[in-house]
Design an enzyme around this catalytic site. Sequence first.
Site, PDB file in Angstrom:
ATOM      1  N   GLY A 102      81.718  51.108  79.692  1.00 58.82           N
ATOM      2  CA  GLY A 102      80.361  51.079  79.277  1.00 58.82           C
ATOM      3  C   GLY A 102      79.969  51.364  77.936  1.00 58.82           C
ATOM      4  O   GLY A 102      78.860  51.677  77.641  1.00 58.82           O
ATOM      5  N   GLY A 128      71.168  29.052  68.261  1.00 57.22           N
ATOM      6  CA  GLY A 128      71.444  27.793  67.941  1.00 57.22           C
ATOM      7  C   GLY A 128      72.627  27.457  66.967  1.00 57.22           C
ATOM      8  O   GLY A 128      73.544  27.658  67.413  1.00 57.22           O
ATOM      9  N   GLU A 174      68.201  22.688  64.466  1.00 60.16           N
ATOM     10  CA  GLU A 174      68.325  21.920  63.540  1.00 60.16           C
ATOM     11  C   GLU A 174      68.630  20.438  63.852  1.00 60.16           C
ATOM     12  O   GLU A 174      69.499  19.968  64.307  1.00 60.16           O
ATOM     13  CB  GLU A 174      69.646  22.076  62.758  1.00 60.16           C
ATOM     14  CG  GLU A 174      69.766  23.539  62.203  1.00 60.16           C
ATOM     15  CD  GLU A 174      71.252  23.928  61.375  1.00 60.16           C
ATOM     16  OE1 GLU A 174      71.655  23.025  60.933  1.00 60.16           O
ATOM     17  OE2 GLU A 174      71.257  25.378  61.323  1.00 60.16           O
ATOM     18  N   TYR A 175      67.350  19.443  64.326  1.00 61.60           N
ATOM     19  CA  TYR A 175      66.185  20.106  63.969  1.00 61.60           C
ATOM     20  C   TYR A 175      65.140  19.606  64.899  1.00 61.60           C
ATOM     21  O   TYR A 175      65.607  18.466  65.593  1.00 61.60           O
ATOM     22  CB  TYR A 175      65.606  19.578  62.549  1.00 61.60           C
ATOM     23  CG  TYR A 175      66.745  19.905  61.417  1.00 61.60           C
ATOM     24  CD1 TYR A 175      66.721  21.232  60.804  1.00 61.60           C
ATOM     25  CD2 TYR A 175      67.609  19.071  61.074  1.00 61.60           C
ATOM     26  CE1 TYR A 175      67.787  21.318  59.484  1.00 61.60           C
ATOM     27  CE2 TYR A 175      68.579  19.329  59.950  1.00 61.60           C
ATOM     28  CZ  TYR A 175      68.400  20.633  59.359  1.00 61.60           C
ATOM     29  OH  TYR A 175      69.388  20.761  58.562  1.00 61.60           O
ATOM     30  N   MET A 240      67.564  26.589  54.322  1.00 56.71           N
ATOM     31  CA  MET A 240      68.945  26.265  54.063  1.00 56.71           C
ATOM     32  C   MET A 240      69.209  25.018  53.222  1.00 56.71           C
ATOM     33  O   MET A 240      69.222  24.041  53.263  1.00 56.71           O
ATOM     34  CB  MET A 240      69.343  25.432  55.508  1.00 56.71           C
ATOM     35  CG  MET A 240      69.535  26.701  56.685  1.00 56.71           C
ATOM     36  SD  MET A 240      70.257  26.018  58.102  1.00 56.71           S
ATOM     37  CE  MET A 240      68.875  24.993  58.799  1.00 56.71           C
ATOM     38  N   ALA A 241      69.463  25.814  51.756  1.00 55.76           N
ATOM     39  CA  ALA A 241      69.332  25.048  50.600  1.00 55.76           C
ATOM     40  C   ALA A 241      70.669  24.618  50.412  1.00 55.76           C
ATOM     41  O   ALA A 241      71.310  25.293  49.140  1.00 55.76           O
ATOM     42  CB  ALA A 241      68.482  25.810  49.701  1.00 55.76           C
ATOM     43  N   TYR A 242      71.509  23.971  51.290  1.00 51.22           N
ATOM     44  CA  TYR A 242      72.665  23.820  51.060  1.00 51.22           C
ATOM     45  C   TYR A 242      72.929  22.419  51.988  1.00 51.22           C
ATOM     46  O   TYR A 242      72.254  21.825  52.736  1.00 51.22           O
ATOM     47  CB  TYR A 242      73.727  24.775  51.452  1.00 51.22           C
ATOM     48  CG  TYR A 242      73.485  25.505  52.373  1.00 51.22           C
ATOM     49  CD1 TYR A 242      73.575  25.325  53.877  1.00 51.22           C
ATOM     50  CD2 TYR A 242      72.979  26.896  52.308  1.00 51.22           C
ATOM     51  CE1 TYR A 242      73.178  26.044  54.896  1.00 51.22           C
ATOM     52  CE2 TYR A 242      72.581  27.855  53.512  1.00 51.22           C
ATOM     53  CZ  TYR A 242      72.754  27.180  54.761  1.00 51.22           C
ATOM     54  OH  TYR A 242      72.477  28.232  55.694  1.00 51.22           O
ATOM     55  N   ASP A 243      74.263  21.898  51.794  1.00 50.80           N
ATOM     56  CA  ASP A 243      74.799  20.679  52.643  1.00 50.80           C
ATOM     57  C   ASP A 243      73.814  19.486  52.228  1.00 50.80           C
ATOM     58  O   ASP A 243      73.304  18.609  53.096  1.00 50.80           O
ATOM     59  CB  ASP A 243      74.443  20.888  54.011  1.00 50.80           C
ATOM     60  CG  ASP A 243      75.682  21.947  54.455  1.00 50.80           C
ATOM     61  OD1 ASP A 243      76.617  22.183  53.791  1.00 50.80           O
ATOM     62  OD2 ASP A 243      75.397  22.447  55.695  1.00 50.80           O
ATOM     63  N   TRP A 376      75.037  31.775  53.949  1.00 49.46           N
ATOM     64  CA  TRP A 376      76.041  31.370  54.896  1.00 49.46           C
ATOM     65  C   TRP A 376      77.567  31.108  53.963  1.00 49.46           C
ATOM     66  O   TRP A 376      77.519  30.176  53.102  1.00 49.46           O
ATOM     67  CB  TRP A 376      75.799  29.729  55.423  1.00 49.46           C
ATOM     68  CG  TRP A 376      76.943  29.656  56.525  1.00 49.46           C
ATOM     69  CD1 TRP A 376      78.108  28.663  56.230  1.00 49.46           C
ATOM     70  CD2 TRP A 376      76.856  29.790  57.897  1.00 49.46           C
ATOM     71  NE1 TRP A 376      78.489  28.564  57.410  1.00 49.46           N
ATOM     72  CE2 TRP A 376      77.938  29.125  58.249  1.00 49.46           C
ATOM     73  CE3 TRP A 376      75.982  30.444  58.741  1.00 49.46           C
ATOM     74  CZ2 TRP A 376      78.393  29.492  59.702  1.00 49.46           C
ATOM     75  CZ3 TRP A 376      76.374  30.688  60.079  1.00 49.46           C
ATOM     76  CH2 TRP A 376      77.423  30.148  60.506  1.00 49.46           C
TER      77      TRP A 376
END
Length: 438
Positions: A102, A128, A174-175, A240-243, A376
């Site tokens: 528990g 997600g 996304e997305y 998400m200011a990457y990729d 991230w």
Amino acid sequence: MFFNFRTVGKLALAIAFAYLANAAPVPTNETSELVQTYKSVAYVPDWYQYEAHKFYPRMLPVDQLSHVLYSFVKINRDGTLFYDKYAWTEQMLGGDSWGPAGVAAGGIGDLIKLKKQNRGLKTIPSIGGWVGTNEPGNNLSIAARSEAGRRNFANSAVDLVKNYGFDGIDIDWEYPRNQEQAHSYVLLLKEVRAALDQYAGKYAKGYHFQLTIACSASPEVIHRMHIKEMDQYLDAWHLMAYDFAASGWSDFTGHGSNLYPAKDEHTTPFSTDKAVHDYSELGVAPKKIVLGMPIYGRSFENTEGLGRPNPAHVSEEIEYKSLPKPGLEEHFDRELVATYTYDPATKQLVTYQGKEETRVKMQYIRDMGLGGAMWWQAAQDKEGDESLIKTGYEGLKKLDHTKNLLNYTESQFSNIKNALQDFDQGRVAAVMRLFRLM
Ligand SMILES: *[C@@H]1O[C@H](CO)[C@@H](O)[C@H](O)[C@H]1NC(C)=O
Ligand SMILES: *[C@@H]1O[C@H](CO)[C@@H](O)[C@H](O)[C@H]1NC(C)=O
Ligand SMILES: *[C@@H]1O[C@H](CO)[C@@H](O)[C@H](O)[C@H]1NC(C)=O
């Protein structure tokens, strides 16, 4: 055992101190604060708890964070949620031994301890992620389409908050692919907001559970979404200011997280600054935009350099921990605010975010009045002064210290159900220790 006036008096004082400290007025929302504060938000993936990485929430630099996003929760077709139960509450981390039944162990056990250590630290499960929401016909898109699906999602989300002691809900879709899905997203946020408020009304009077999303930097996705309608339900947009470019999906080599665009579009297919302006122009207050940044790089093979054809199409992600590769010089492009290495011998290009880039981005966050920084993800960072999270924290200084919640009377786990009581007792004990020293 005996009591005398002194010890009883000390005890009473200690309890009074502990109570007063806990009851001290805390700002309940950001606008009521006199000093500008910023969010410092880090994702921590539950799968990093396993053998390959052995990174546990307890290893997070909690003094440098205002929010932890524990990821990822997955979605069934009917909207109910599921997650790695073993990692969350059963796994014995870092030499811990089995506790009583528990009691939540695992990542959740760590998170509740961190919340007691740092009352300004808010923990939020992230639902997600790219895997599971990017394919056509994914479960989230199906669930969000129907009223029953949205209700299941919202109820299940509140169950996470209630049982595991979280301070809000984060959604990473996304997305949304079309207008129907964009509309579903608004309705989903509305349902979750209402469910969180209803739970707060019953079990956490006066507490505001946060609702946030991870959002795209692509103009196409931004203009597809119903930003203004979503915004009324959201506390923060984690951009998400990457990729922006990667060997796996780009025809040309390019920067992945540059702040500004280059003249040639191959080198910078997207830009952070453009996305920030897009959201602002569509009605999102800058303060609600939290700038997401990578603690990893991406490599391109067999290339002549930036903005050149990408023949390999093999995507490799490299943890910031192991960048730059030994012997290579880090290049920081001050104009674009972007970092890379290029190895002429192997023709490998690696784009990533370094410390200097981080400092400039923190200045940008302050200049633009944005809400703070998001990362991230924490397990990929370097340690000490080399850490990007630390560099970011030092650039922002004052963290959002809105108090977390420890009162979860409906939790099925005793260490979460009793978290507030444990915290108060710990405080009384600490004050008693102080008195004994006096
Ligand atoms: C935040 O605080 C300000 C000033 O105390 C108040 O006017 C405002 O209504 C509050 N906002 C929310 C969302 O509670
Ligand atoms: C989608 O939902 C089904 C149950 O309806 C589940 O078995 C499956 O694992 C889910 N897929 C993902 C990617 O989460
Ligand atoms: C904790 O929450 C319960 C409702 O679930 C409420 O009755 C109680 O007063 C709260 N305790 C504190 C210290 O806020």
